[in-house]
Enzyme design. Sequence first.
Site: not given
Ligand code: G6P
Ligand code: MG
Length: 218
Positions: A8-10, A16, A44-45, A48, A113-115, A117, A144, A168-169
Amino acid sequence: NKKGFIFDLDGVIVDTAKYHFLAWKKLANDLGIDFTEDQNEQLKGVSRVKSLEKILNWGGVSISEEEFLQLMDKKNTDYLSYIETMTEDEILVDVPKVLNLLKVENQGLALGSASKNARTILKKVELFDKFDSIVDGTNVTKAKPDPEVFIIAAENLEIAPEKCIVFEDSIAGIQAANAANMISIGIGQKDVLSEADYVFKDFSEISEEFITQLINKH
Ligand code: G6P
Ligand code: MG
């Protein structure tokens, strides 16, 4: 003996999670909604869209679709301003050490990652080229705790899910790893991540022997 190691990233590779928290807290408070550490743990995870839905739900606030989109935009703009000046200094302790060890051992390395970014951040901290596959919020349709993100990562690595290990965190991420039939390793607090197969405070607690055992497990 090749395994797939999915990160996982964040909150695992970079800290972050604290920036996501700040941005969500500001948004919630602006709407007159309280936002606690406990609630943050549940975000977390989480994608958005899902995160904003949960916050509005907790506050009992309902808004138009248009406003919803504006708020998501605003949260991301805030978040991007926090991560703008990010450098490799923000990589969490001993992450490069573990990545390098796995590389030397010729293991599959993926990001899950779910992000949306994630790629931007990996470039900022100069880890973009370390992974054989990157799967992030732009590649999945199900958030997730759905296992989709990790299943796609395993497919890309061409390694069976049972031979994959996830770091994973988040609670949602541990649940996703378990649902994917992978070994789940929590990075954080034992009481929060009680569903994980193993939990470590951070990567400095993970020994070379432990990694070698994971690699050699059949
Ligand atoms: C990760 C973080 C979440 C965040 C999600 C979406 O899983 O743990 O806190 O909401 O990514 O990130 P984004 O950068 O796309 O808003
Ligand atoms: Mg995370």
